[in-house]
Design an enzyme around this catalytic site. Structure first.
Site, PDB file in Angstrom:
ATOM      1  N   SER A  85       0.834  -1.213   0.000  1.00 26.73           N
ATOM      2  CA  SER A  85       0.000   0.000   0.000  1.00 26.73           C
ATOM      3  C   SER A  85       0.864   1.256   0.000  1.00 26.73           C
ATOM      4  O   SER A  85       0.595   2.220  -0.718  1.00 26.73           O
ATOM      5  CB  SER A  85      -0.877   0.034   1.255  1.00 26.73           C
ATOM      6  OG  SER A  85      -1.804  -1.005   1.234  1.00 26.73           O
ATOM      7  N   GLY A 142      -5.858  -3.758  -7.667  1.00 29.60           N
ATOM      8  CA  GLY A 142      -7.029  -2.923  -7.390  1.00 29.60           C
ATOM      9  C   GLY A 142      -6.623  -1.578  -6.812  1.00 29.60           C
ATOM     10  O   GLY A 142      -7.237  -0.550  -7.113  1.00 29.60           O
ATOM     11  N   ARG A 187     -13.443  -7.011 -11.059  1.00 28.82           N
ATOM     12  CA  ARG A 187     -13.677  -6.393  -9.745  1.00 28.82           C
ATOM     13  C   ARG A 187     -14.505  -5.103  -9.863  1.00 28.82           C
ATOM     14  O   ARG A 187     -14.441  -4.397 -10.866  1.00 28.82           O
ATOM     15  CB  ARG A 187     -12.331  -6.149  -9.048  1.00 28.82           C
ATOM     16  CG  ARG A 187     -11.635  -7.469  -8.749  1.00 28.82           C
ATOM     17  CD  ARG A 187     -10.333  -7.292  -8.041  1.00 28.82           C
ATOM     18  NE  ARG A 187     -10.518  -6.749  -6.702  1.00 28.82           N
ATOM     19  CZ  ARG A 187      -9.515  -6.392  -5.911  1.00 28.82           C
ATOM     20  NH1 ARG A 187      -8.263  -6.501  -6.340  1.00 28.82           N
ATOM     21  NH2 ARG A 187      -9.744  -5.919  -4.708  1.00 28.82           N
ATOM     22  N   ASP A 246      -6.912  -8.125   4.616  1.00 27.38           N
ATOM     23  CA  ASP A 246      -6.043  -8.857   3.674  1.00 27.38           C
ATOM     24  C   ASP A 246      -5.482 -10.140   4.280  1.00 27.38           C
ATOM     25  O   ASP A 246      -4.847 -10.930   3.580  1.00 27.38           O
ATOM     26  CB  ASP A 246      -4.875  -7.962   3.236  1.00 27.38           C
ATOM     27  CG  ASP A 246      -5.354  -6.812   2.361  1.00 27.38           C
ATOM     28  OD1 ASP A 246      -6.397  -6.959   1.699  1.00 27.38           O
ATOM     29  OD2 ASP A 246      -4.682  -5.765   2.347  1.00 27.38           O
ATOM     30  N   LYS A 297     -12.280  -9.446  -3.562  1.00 27.75           N
ATOM     31  CA  LYS A 297     -10.827  -9.220  -3.591  1.00 27.75           C
ATOM     32  C   LYS A 297     -10.261  -9.875  -4.861  1.00 27.75           C
ATOM     33  O   LYS A 297     -10.994 -10.115  -5.801  1.00 27.75           O
ATOM     34  CB  LYS A 297     -10.183  -9.755  -2.311  1.00 27.75           C
ATOM     35  CG  LYS A 297     -10.607  -8.972  -1.058  1.00 27.75           C
ATOM     36  CD  LYS A 297     -10.070  -7.557  -1.079  1.00 27.75           C
ATOM     37  CE  LYS A 297     -10.478  -6.768   0.149  1.00 27.75           C
ATOM     38  NZ  LYS A 297     -10.130  -5.349   0.037  1.00 27.75           N
TER      39      LYS A 297
END
Ligand code: S3P
Length: 439
Positions: free
Chosen positions: A29, A101, A129, A322, A349
């Protein structure tokens, strides 16, 4: 983006307890956001600890297509020559987010305000997604984003005169949605604020602040004023807790194990798994804790301890979103039943992670009842068998962990996507003592 060919792993119970010390790759991230904000900044930013994964490399490649010079002096390092918030160039071709994503949703917000058209595409998993969760709030700000059927990628973004700031109450606890709105808000007229139904990771807010942006935020809320510029800064990316989670669960499960994972980001919005494992009886100690601009970092010392089933508190679900695949593996080897609810997000996900884990566990002889938003997992002794990862990196790694407790060999098919988030997973786990081979 070139697609890596699929590969197969063979995994089984190790001959010895897990032992040793490792440093896992950089946080995914944070690595995405570091490239994005450094590219938009005025001046040169140096990133250390950058995740050399396919997802984050896709983000770096996209900014190169947008005219940003990014040098790679060494593995895990990037020097980004920021072009300023108004310096990106129209890309010559579609921007490929690969499996990510985070890349697609954050870029939707960042690019919606730019004065050129572009298209965001992704691989098969990403192409299925949901994207309305970002296109809808961005449309309310005046963005022009078109999608394929049912709000799926590709996203075609057309330039608009000026985005307008807004107050957005997000219906979903999603850092990706919040970040998309904030990155659009940074370039919109007036003020933009986002409220969340449950606080999510705040790296976008923290990092905007590190790049000199005036932003107000607290858990579940963020407010930003449009029209600000970013000043280049250096970023040190901590180890990814989500990657550490695999060794952490394995060491908890394998008798006699004692391992230490160094330099891991332990932000509370990421470490719900620690709390839940501790509730189950795990022995995990946080050592060498220190504060950084991107949250607290620590070494995690994990020793084996017998785990027992629990009811996972629903308030912790977003903080371990996650980690559920590997958590299913932990629950499968715990004594008694583990009950998970309020986790419907897992169905959208990289794969439908409730289905993927429930089917895989059943194939290995573990009793699981799937529900729309979770599962009841009855702990036992997994047998051998064959598992398909469905192309999902975390499913593959979770079954490699579970196999360390299985009675016979587990064959895990389609593991190439592990390179999206954890390059070097097999070698690092082997070093700790995993019985895991690539064939
Ligand atoms: C991420 C946010 C989470 C997480 C994903 C990375 C991010 O997604 O699952 O792996 O970097 O913002 P959501 O925000 O959609 O829950």
């Amino acid at each position: 983006m070139p697609k890596s060919h699929s590969s197969v792993w063979l995994a089984s119970a190790p001959l010895r307890p897990l032992q040793g010390e490792i440093r896992v790759p950089g946080d995914k991230s944070i690595s995405h956001r570091a490239i994005m904000l450094a590219a938009l900044a005025d001046g040169v930013s140096h990133i250390k600890g950058f995740l050399e994964g396919e997802d984050t490399r896709a983000t770096a490649r996209i900014f190169q297509q947008l005219g940003v010079r990014i040098d790679m002096p060494a593995d895990g390092e990037r020097i980004v020559h920021g072009v300023g918030i108004d310096g990106l160039k129209a890309p010559p071709e579609a921007l490929d987010c690969g499996n990510s994503g985070t890349a697609m949703r954050l870029l939707a917000g960042l690019l919606a305000a730019q004065p050129f058209a572009c298209q965001l595409i992704g691989d098969e998993s990403l192409s299925s997604r949901p994207m309305r969760r970002v296109s809808e709030p961005l449309a309310q700000m005046g963005a022009d984003i078109r999608m394929a059927e049912a709000g799926r990628p590709p996203l075609s973004i057309s330039p608009v005169a000026q985005l307008q700031g807004m107050a957005y109450a997000s219906p979903v606890a999603s850092a990706q949605v919040k970040s998309a709105v904030l990155l659009a808000g940074l370039q919109a007229e007036g003020e933009t604020c986002v409220r969340e139904p449950h606080p999510t990771r705040d790296y976008t807010e923290r990092m905007l602040q590190a790049f000199g942006v005036d932003i107000e935020y607290r858990p579940g809320f963020a407010r930003i004023r449009g029209g600000q510029r970013l000043a280049a800064t250096d970023i040190e990316v901590p180890g990814d807790f989500s990657s550490a989670a695999f060794a952490l669960v394995a060491a908890s499960l394998i008798p006699g194990s004692d391992i230490t994972l160094h330099g891991i980001g332990i932000d509370p919005r990421r470490t719900g798994l620690l709390q839940v494992l501790q509730m189950m009886g795990a022995d995990i100690a946080l050592q060498n804790r220190r504060q950084t601009a991107l949250g607290e970092v620590a070494s995690l010392r994990v020793r084996h301890a017998p785990l027992h089933g629990i009811e996972v508190p629903m308030t912790l679900v977003p903080d371990m979103i996650d980690e559920f695949p590997v958590y299913f593996a932990a629950a499968a080897c715990a004594r008694g039943t583990t009950r998970i609810r309020g986790a419907a997000e897992l169905r959208v996900k990289e794969s439908d992670r409730i289905r993927a884990m429930a089917e895989g566990l059943c194939a290995l002889g573990i009793a699981v009842q799937e529900t729309p938003d979770g599962a009841d997992i009855h702990g036992g002794l997994p047998v051998g068998g064959e598992i398909h990862s469905l192309g999902d990196h975390r499913i593959a790694m979770s079954f490699a962990v579970l196999a360390q407790c299985a009675k016979a060999e587990v064959r895990i098919v389609d593991t190439a996507n592990v390179a999206t988030s954890y390059p070097g997973f097999v070698a690092q786990m082997q070093r700790l003592g995993f019985a895991l081979q690539e064939v």
